[in-house]
Scaffold this active site. Structure first.
Site, PDB file in Angstrom:
ATOM      1  N   TYR A   1     -11.425  -0.874   0.077  1.00  0.00           N
ATOM      2  CA  TYR A   1     -11.282  -0.196   1.569  1.00  0.00           C
ATOM      3  C   TYR A   1      -9.916   0.239   2.069  1.00  0.00           C
ATOM      4  O   TYR A   1      -9.788   0.813   3.038  1.00  0.00           O
ATOM      5  CB  TYR A   1     -11.484  -1.360   2.412  1.00  0.00           C
ATOM      6  CG  TYR A   1     -10.238  -2.532   2.730  1.00  0.00           C
ATOM      7  CD1 TYR A   1      -9.858  -1.867   4.180  1.00  0.00           C
ATOM      8  CD2 TYR A   1      -9.677  -3.172   2.081  1.00  0.00           C
ATOM      9  CE1 TYR A   1      -8.890  -2.827   4.552  1.00  0.00           C
ATOM     10  CE2 TYR A   1      -8.610  -3.973   2.464  1.00  0.00           C
ATOM     11  CZ  TYR A   1      -8.188  -3.684   3.848  1.00  0.00           C
ATOM     12  OH  TYR A   1      -7.099  -4.407   4.290  1.00  0.00           O
ATOM     13  N   ARG A   2      -9.056   0.149   0.951  1.00  0.00           N
ATOM     14  CA  ARG A   2      -7.690   0.470   1.350  1.00  0.00           C
ATOM     15  C   ARG A   2      -6.497   0.630  -0.017  1.00  0.00           C
ATOM     16  O   ARG A   2      -7.033  -0.164  -0.778  1.00  0.00           O
ATOM     17  CB  ARG A   2      -7.138  -0.299   2.286  1.00  0.00           C
ATOM     18  CG  ARG A   2      -5.682  -0.145   3.012  1.00  0.00           C
ATOM     19  CD  ARG A   2      -5.393  -1.248   3.988  1.00  0.00           C
ATOM     20  NE  ARG A   2      -4.286  -1.111   4.722  1.00  0.00           N
ATOM     21  CZ  ARG A   2      -3.593  -2.298   5.560  1.00  0.00           C
ATOM     22  NH1 ARG A   2      -4.482  -3.291   5.777  1.00  0.00           N
ATOM     23  NH2 ARG A   2      -2.494  -2.004   5.982  1.00  0.00           N
TER      24      ARG A   2
ATOM     25  N   TYR B   1       0.715  -1.224   0.065  1.00  0.00           N
ATOM     26  CA  TYR B   1       0.043  -0.173  -0.093  1.00  0.00           C
ATOM     27  C   TYR B   1       0.904   1.195  -0.065  1.00  0.00           C
ATOM     28  O   TYR B   1       0.362   2.450   0.278  1.00  0.00           O
ATOM     29  CB  TYR B   1      -0.957   0.016   1.266  1.00  0.00           C
ATOM     30  CG  TYR B   1      -1.831  -1.117   1.109  1.00  0.00           C
ATOM     31  CD1 TYR B   1      -2.918  -1.155   0.069  1.00  0.00           C
ATOM     32  CD2 TYR B   1      -1.831  -2.123   2.227  1.00  0.00           C
ATOM     33  CE1 TYR B   1      -4.067  -2.373   0.148  1.00  0.00           C
ATOM     34  CE2 TYR B   1      -2.981  -3.079   2.225  1.00  0.00           C
ATOM     35  CZ  TYR B   1      -3.974  -3.058   1.028  1.00  0.00           C
ATOM     36  OH  TYR B   1      -4.799  -4.059   1.199  1.00  0.00           O
TER      37      TYR B   1
ATOM     38  N   HIS C   1       4.835  -5.889  -4.952  1.00  0.00           N
ATOM     39  CA  HIS C   1       3.347  -6.144  -5.190  1.00  0.00           C
ATOM     40  C   HIS C   1       2.588  -4.914  -4.781  1.00  0.00           C
ATOM     41  O   HIS C   1       3.112  -3.983  -3.969  1.00  0.00           O
ATOM     42  CB  HIS C   1       3.093  -7.181  -4.204  1.00  0.00           C
ATOM     43  CG  HIS C   1       3.103  -7.083  -2.990  1.00  0.00           C
ATOM     44  ND1 HIS C   1       1.907  -6.852  -2.017  1.00  0.00           N
ATOM     45  CD2 HIS C   1       3.981  -6.772  -1.735  1.00  0.00           C
ATOM     46  CE1 HIS C   1       2.198  -6.691  -0.797  1.00  0.00           C
ATOM     47  NE2 HIS C   1       3.643  -6.445  -0.531  1.00  0.00           N
TER      48      HIS C   1
ATOM     49  N   ASP D   1      -1.636 -11.507   8.388  1.00  0.00           N
ATOM     50  CA  ASP D   1      -0.779 -12.448   7.825  1.00  0.00           C
ATOM     51  C   ASP D   1       0.672 -12.368   7.904  1.00  0.00           C
ATOM     52  O   ASP D   1       1.310 -13.398   8.031  1.00  0.00           O
ATOM     53  CB  ASP D   1      -0.808 -12.326   6.045  1.00  0.00           C
ATOM     54  CG  ASP D   1      -2.347 -12.358   5.794  1.00  0.00           C
ATOM     55  OD1 ASP D   1      -2.731 -13.670   5.951  1.00  0.00           O
ATOM     56  OD2 ASP D   1      -2.926 -11.592   5.458  1.00  0.00           O
TER      57      ASP D   1
END
Length: 565
Positions: free
Chosen positions: A508-509, A112, A427, A174
C-alpha cells in the site's frame, strides 16, 4: 547541513536537475531566492555537507535510511516557501525548465524514503518549515484545518493548551512528529477509531502544476457569509462552511488523485477530530505460540467487523516489542546471528509477553467498556494459554503503556527505539495488504520470516487491522554503515515484493527504491491502471515538474529505465 545561497553567488550543486544546465539552475535559484529570501534556500554542493540527521532533526536533503548510495536520492537544493503565493511562484518558474520539484511536509516519511526525492537533483520544497499554522479548530464540528507543517504533536499540544482535550482527540500514528497533512496524503494510519486518516480528511487546497489554486469537495463552492472578504487573495478567503464536514461535494471526487501522487501540492487540509468518548481502557492479549497467529486473526475478523474491536488494533511479533524495549545486544551475545525459536521464546518469557501480542482499546462509558471487554476476553480465551493485561498490570516502560497513550490520541516517540535494534540502525517498511484471514496471516508471516532469515536479518513485524483488511508492516532493520547489510536489505524487499505479488498481496506504500517495481505488480489488463495514471499526469502536468516518478508514475519527458534501480 548545506549551503545557504547568497542572492547573487554562482554555485554548483552536487546533483543538477536532469536536463537543466548550471547556468539555468543558478538563474532559477536566484529567482527563487528573490521570492522566498536567502534564509529559505539551501543548495547542496558537497558530499561533506550531507548528514543523515535524525527523526527529530531531519536534514531534508536525501533519504536518511539509505539502502543505496547515500547521495542517490538527493536534492539539488531545499527551498522553504513562506506561503501559498510562494509555492505558486516557484511552480510557475519551474515549468519552462521542466525542473523537477519534490514537495514534502515535514520530511519524516521514515522507512519510505524520508525527504529524499525520487529523481536525483530535484528541488525539495520543504512545505512545513514556514507553513505550519493550525488555521482552525472547530469544536462543534469536531474538525481542524491545518497547513503542511502541523504535526500530530502540535495538534495535541494545541488541544491541551486550549483546554479542549476533554472534548477532542487527534488520532495519531506510531510516531507523533509527522505531519497530519503529509501522513494523510500517504494514506497512513493511526490507532483510535479514526485510524484511517484519509477517510477522516475533508477538503484540500491544492497548487496545481500550472500554479493555479484549487479547493476540493465543498471547498470549491465559495463561502457567501463574509462579503467583506471579497478583496482577499484566494488562499486567504474563508472556506465554505461545509468544506470540512462533507468531503465529496459535487461531480468527480478528485481528492484521492492527490494521495501518493504527483499531480499537485497540498497547502491546506481539513481533518476530523475524534470526540472524547467519555471513557477509555487499553489492553493487551498475549498469544503464546507462533502458530496461534492463525486462530488469533480468525478471532479478530468478526470482532472487528462488528465493531466490538472499536479501534485499529495491532498484533505484533515478539521481536518488535523486544526491539522497543532494548537493542538486540541485550538479548544475545551473537548479534550477527538471526534469532531462532528458542531464543524468541526466551525473550517472550523474559518480557512476560507472547510470541504474538495483541494491543487494542475500548472506548465509551464504563458499562459499554465492561460489556466489550467481556466479549473480547471470551473470544480470545479460545487460544490456549492466552493472557489478558490492562495497563496497570504491566511494568513502567512496557509497550502497553506506550500503546495506551497512542490509542487515546497522545503522540509519543518511543516506538522509534526499535530502529536501534542494530548498531547504526536504519529501516525499510515492507507493507503488503491481505484479507483478515488466519491462512493469509500465517502464509505472509512464513514467507516474510523465511526471506528475512535468508537475508540474515531478524523478522520484525506487526499486523495492523483495518475494517476488512490487514496492513502487514515488516520492519527491515539494517546497519546503514554496513554495505553488505544494505545490499541484503535491498534484495529482501525486492524479493518480498515479487513473492507477495505472486500470492495476490500488493503493497500500500513503499520506499523510493522500489516504487516502480510495485507499480509494475499492479498490472491487471496490461497495466491499464498505470496507463490511466500516466494519461492524467501528462494532461495535468505537461512539463513533468511535479514529483516525477512518485509511486512509479513518470511524465513523458522521462525515460523511466534510466531511473529504475
Amino acid at each position: 547541513m548545506s549551503t545557504t545561497l547568497p542572492v547573487r553567488e554562482t554555485v554548483t550543486p552536487l546533483a543538477l536537475p536532469p536536463g537543466v544546465d548550471l547556468a539555468a539552475f543558478n538563474t532559477f535559484i536566484r529567482a527563487v531566492t528573490d521570492i522566498v529570501g536567502a534564509d529559505n534556500v539551501r543548495v547542496i554542493t558537497s558530499l561533506d555537507q550531507i548528514d543523515d540527521g535524525s527523526y527529530e532533526a531531519p536534514t531534508h536533503t536525501h533519504d536518511p535510511h539509505h539502502i543505496v548510495d547515500q547521495d542517490y536520492f538527493m536534492a539539488s537544493a531545499v527551498v522553504a516557501p513562506r506561503n501559498v503565493a510562494d509555492v505558486q511562484a516557484i511552480v510557475k518558474l519551474a515549468n519552462p525548465l521542466s525542473l523537477p520539484l519534490w514537495p514534502i511536509s515535514i520530511g519524516r516519511n521514515s522507512g519510505y524514503g524520508g525527504a529524499g526525492p525520487r529523481v536525483r537533483g530535484s528541488l525539495v520544497l520543504n512545505m512545513g518549515q514556514n507553513m505550519n499554522k493550525i488555521l482552525e479548530v472547530n469544536v462543534e464540528g469536531a474538525y481542524c484545518l491545518v497547513e503542511p507543517g502541523v504535526t500530530f504533536m502540535d495538534m495535541h499540544e494545541y488541544l491541551v493548551k486550549n483546554n479542549l482535550r476533554d472534548k477532542l482527540w487527534i488520532d495519531v500514528p506510531d510516531l507523533g512528529g509527522g505531519s497530519i497533512l503529509g501522513n494523510t496524503l500517504e494514506r497512513g494510519v493511526g490507532y483510535t477509531p479514526y485510524g484511517d486518516h484519509f477517510m477522516m480528511h475533508s477538503g484540500m487546497e491544492i497548487v496545481l502544476p500550472n500554479g493555479e489554486l484549487m479547493r476540493t469537495g465543498m471547498g470549491a463552492l465559495p463561502d457567501p457569509r463574509k462579503p467583506e472578504t471579497m478583496g482577499l487573495k484566494p488562499e486567504d478567503q474563508p472556506w465554505n462552511s461545509s468544506a470540512q464536514l462533507f468531503p465529496y461535494g459535487f461531480g468527480p471526487y478528485v481528492d484521492g488523485l492527490f494521495t501518493q501522487s504527483n499531480l499537485g501540492i497540498c497547502t491546506k487540509m481539513g481533518m476530523w477530530l475524534f470526540p472524547n468518548p467519555g471513557g477509555y481502557q487499553s489492553y493487551l492479549v498475549t498469544i503464546p505460540r507462533d502458530e496461534d497467529l492463525k486462530l488469533a486473526v480468525d478471532i479478530i475478523r468478526p470482532l472487528r467487523l462488528a465493531m466490538v474491536l472499536q479501534n485499529v488494533p495491532t498484533i505484533r511479533h515478539i521481536t518488535m516489542d523486544a526491539a522497543v524495549m532494548a537493542p538486540k545486544s541485550a538479548y544475545t551475545n551473537d548479534t550477527d546471528k538471526v534469532l531462532g525459536d528458542e531464543e524468541l521464546d526466551a525473550i517472550a518469557e523474559k518480557l512476560n509477553l507472547g510470541r504474538w501480542n495483541f494491543y487494542g482499546a475500548i472506548y465509551g462509558p464504563e458499562p459499554v467498556r465492561q460489556a466489550l471487554w467481556g466479549a473480547i476476553q471470551g473470544a480470545f480465551s479460545a487460544i490456549p494459554g492466552a493472557k489478558f493485561f490492562l495497563k496497570d498490570d504491566t511494568p513502567e516502560g512496557s509497550v502497553l503503556r506506550i500503546r495506551d497513550l497512542t490509542m487515546q490520541g497522545i503522540p509519543t516517540f518511543d516506538e522509534l527505539r526499535w530502529v536501534s535494534w542494530l548498531p547504526n540502525g536504519a529501516h525499510l517498511f515492507f507493507s503488503p495488504i491481505a484479507p483478515v484471514q488466519g491462512e493469509d496471516a500465517m502464509a505472509q508471516y512464513e514467507i516474510t520470516r523465511r526471506r528475512c532469515e535468508e537475508a540474515k536479518l531478524d523478522f520484525i513485524g506487526t499486523f495492523t487491522i483495518g475494517m476488512r483488511e490487514m496492513h502487514h508492516i515488516v520492519c527491515i532493520v539494517f546497519n546503514k554503515r554496513d554495505e553488505d547489510q544494505k545490499r541484503r536489505a535491498h534484495w529482501l524487499i525486492r524479493t518480498l515484493i515479487d513473492d507477495c505479488a505472486a500470492r495476490g498481496w500488493g503493497e500500500y506504500r513503499t520506499h523510493l527504491a522500489v516504487m516502480d517495481q510495485i507499480m509494475g505488480t499492479y498490472n491487471w489488463n496490461n497495466g491499464s491502471f498505470l496507463r490511466f495514471n500516466e494519461l492524467i499526469k501528462n494532461a495535468v502536468d505537461p512539463n513533468g515538474i511535479m514529483a516525477p516518478g512518485k509511486s512509479g508514475v513518470w511524465p513523458k519527458q522521462y525515460k523511466k529505465e534510466e531511473h529504475v534501480l
